[in-house]
Design a protein around this motif. Structure first.
Motif, PDB file in Angstrom:
ATOM      1  N   PHE A 154     -20.217   5.678 -23.699  1.00  0.00           N
ATOM      2  CA  PHE A 154     -19.415   4.973 -24.696  1.00  0.00           C
ATOM      3  C   PHE A 154     -20.197   3.819 -25.322  1.00  0.00           C
ATOM      4  N   VAL A 161     -19.329   5.190 -37.144  1.00  0.00           N
ATOM      5  CA  VAL A 161     -18.713   5.061 -35.821  1.00  0.00           C
ATOM      6  C   VAL A 161     -17.832   3.826 -35.751  1.00  0.00           C
ATOM      7  N   LYS A 205     -10.258   9.499 -32.139  1.00  0.00           N
ATOM      8  CA  LYS A 205     -10.932  10.561 -32.882  1.00  0.00           C
ATOM      9  C   LYS A 205     -12.307  10.873 -32.304  1.00  0.00           C
ATOM     10  N   PHE A 206     -12.773  10.068 -31.357  1.00  0.00           N
ATOM     11  CA  PHE A 206     -14.100  10.277 -30.778  1.00  0.00           C
ATOM     12  C   PHE A 206     -14.123  11.568 -29.963  1.00  0.00           C
ATOM     13  N   HIS A 207     -15.150  12.383 -30.175  1.00  0.00           N
ATOM     14  CA  HIS A 207     -15.355  13.525 -29.289  1.00  0.00           C
ATOM     15  C   HIS A 207     -15.696  13.001 -27.891  1.00  0.00           C
ATOM     16  N   MET A 213     -18.955  15.171 -34.817  1.00  0.00           N
ATOM     17  CA  MET A 213     -17.978  14.467 -35.643  1.00  0.00           C
ATOM     18  C   MET A 213     -18.068  14.914 -37.098  1.00  0.00           C
ATOM     19  N   PHE A 225     -23.484  13.794 -30.819  1.00  0.00           N
ATOM     20  CA  PHE A 225     -22.161  13.205 -31.032  1.00  0.00           C
ATOM     21  C   PHE A 225     -21.807  13.171 -32.512  1.00  0.00           C
ATOM     22  N   ILE A 227     -22.644   5.573 -27.940  1.00  0.00           N
ATOM     23  CA  ILE A 227     -22.069   6.156 -29.156  1.00  0.00           C
ATOM     24  C   ILE A 227     -21.404   5.113 -30.036  1.00  0.00           C
ATOM     25  N   ALA A 228     -20.955   4.002 -29.445  1.00  0.00           N
ATOM     26  CA  ALA A 228     -20.397   2.917 -30.261  1.00  0.00           C
ATOM     27  C   ALA A 228     -21.454   2.356 -31.209  1.00  0.00           C
ATOM     28  N   VAL A 269     -10.836   5.242 -31.968  1.00  0.00           N
ATOM     29  CA  VAL A 269     -11.393   5.793 -30.732  1.00  0.00           C
ATOM     30  C   VAL A 269     -10.728   7.102 -30.331  1.00  0.00           C
ATOM     31  N   GLY A 305     -14.285   2.084 -33.211  1.00  0.00           N
ATOM     32  CA  GLY A 305     -15.662   2.015 -32.751  1.00  0.00           C
ATOM     33  C   GLY A 305     -16.196   0.599 -32.761  1.00  0.00           C
TER      34      GLY A 305
END
Length: 362
Positions: A229, A180, A187-189, A158, A154, A232-233, A185, A207
């Motif tokens: 989610f 992050v 912009k998150f892949h 980014m 991830f 990755i947060a 959010v 994030g």
């Protein structure tokens, strides 16, 4: 960082070719260099598949209707795509990757993940590997690539966007969680427009907001994506780089800013999705026999239409024809379309040297 302590730190590179289709066209045609070009579409119809950086200065981007792109950039030059050439260049790039690691996971013709934790060159510093790879790509193909380096997929993805074009960036285990937290959010892949909109309705803008939500909350509202989610947060993504992975399906979808009411805009809206899923299959030498069209209407009801053919699709034009057959019976509409999706399934590995199939009689 305690949450990560049980997982060995990996060295992941995400390599992303810069404006790939457009850059190939500018490389091969000197008359197009330093000019705003759009691959795909035409001045009157269609959508942009890729835009050169000169065109992007006018806010022209992929998936934009050609008419809109031409209005934003009157000097825009439209160029028909040459997928056979893009695939050949992609193969050259893949061969360069293979000089450094066997752990290569292509995402499409122009991007891939590499796990260089243990690499064929015995190099310890991933940033130096990324620099070498980008230099080799430039030498062999004449094209620029950007790279992101991090400890998971991830964040590597980014990072590859941070210093585009022709640059690279590193996100370390020390600064990953903070990066992050500050990221919007949208912009998150992996967070598309519809998911970002839902997150905003739930008060999740960054994030940091996402990190405040419990796993139970995220599973309740986002189903099977909830654990992803939640991870990755916190800068956590334990997915491995998987070479030779044959997925059960590959799909793409788009939510439109305005509902679609006619066949032609719907067909044009599907083109970037077709190119995305086809690019994945091309990059991985995968064939697909089942095509599914997803249509979500303005009232959030949805339908799917599928067709399975005897032999794997051999050309993007076959996929376009099949999608056209599935789309046609949807019209005329009684309500607008807010989302379209394309999924390929019944996937199977193709031999790279296999004889091409005859065009399907659809």
């Amino acid at each position: 960082m305690d949450e990560m302590s049980s997982t060995p730190v990996r060295k992941i590179i995400h390599v992303d070719m810069d404006a790939f289709y457009a850059s190939v066209e500018q490389r091969d045609n000197p008359d197009l260099r330093n000019k705003p070009i759009a691959v795909g579409g035409s001045a009157a119809r269609g959508v942009v598949a890729a835009a050169s950086y000169e065109a992007r200065k006018f806010s022209v981007h992929s998936a934009m209707p050609s008419v809109t792109a031409k209005r934003k950039c009157p000097e825009l030059i439209f160029v028909p795509p040459r997928f056979d050439v893009y695939k050949a260049v992609s193969q050259q790039v893949r061969e360069i990757f293979a000089e450094y690691t066997p752990l290569i996971e292509p995402l499409s013709l122009d991007e891939a993940y590499l796990d260089v934790t243990e690499n064929l060159k015995g190099m310890e510093i991933a940033t130096e590997i990324a620099l070498e790879i980008r230099a080799r790509i430039k030498l062999v193909t004449g094209l620029n690539a950007s790279a992101g380096i991090s400890y998971n997929k991830f964040l590597a993805k980014m990072a590859s966007d941070l210093n585009k074009p022709n640059g690279q960036a590193v996100i370390t285990p020390r600064n990953g969680p903070a990066f992050v937290e500050a990221l919007p959010v949208n912009k998150f892949h992996g967070v598309g427009p519809a998911t970002a909109e839902k997150m905003h309705r739930l008060g999740i803008e960054t994030g940091a907001d996402l990190k405040e939500k419990t796993l139970e909350f995220l599973v309740e509202h986002f189903g099977k994506s909830g654990p992803y989610f939640h991870g990755i947060a916190r800068g956590i993504d334990n997915r491995q780089v998987k070479p030779d992975r044959v997925r059960k399906s590959v799909g793409a979808e788009d939510t439109f800013s305005q509902d679609l009411h006619a066949f032609e805009p719907a067909r044009e809206g599907l083109q970037p999705l077709i190119e995305k899923v086809w690019g994945y299959c091309e990059a991985n030498d995968i064939g697909a026999k089942t095509v599914t069209l997803k249509v979500k209407y303005a009232d959030f009801t949805q339908v799917t239409r599928s067709k399975t053919v005897p032999a794997p699709l051999s050309a993007i034009t076959d996929l376009q024809d099949l999608i056209g057959l599935l789309l046609t019976p949807i019209f005329p509409l009684r309500k607008g379309i807010r989302l379209l999706g394309v999924t390929l399934s019944s996937l199977e590995r193709q031999a790279p040297s296999a004889e091409p199939q005859l065009r399907l009689a659809l």
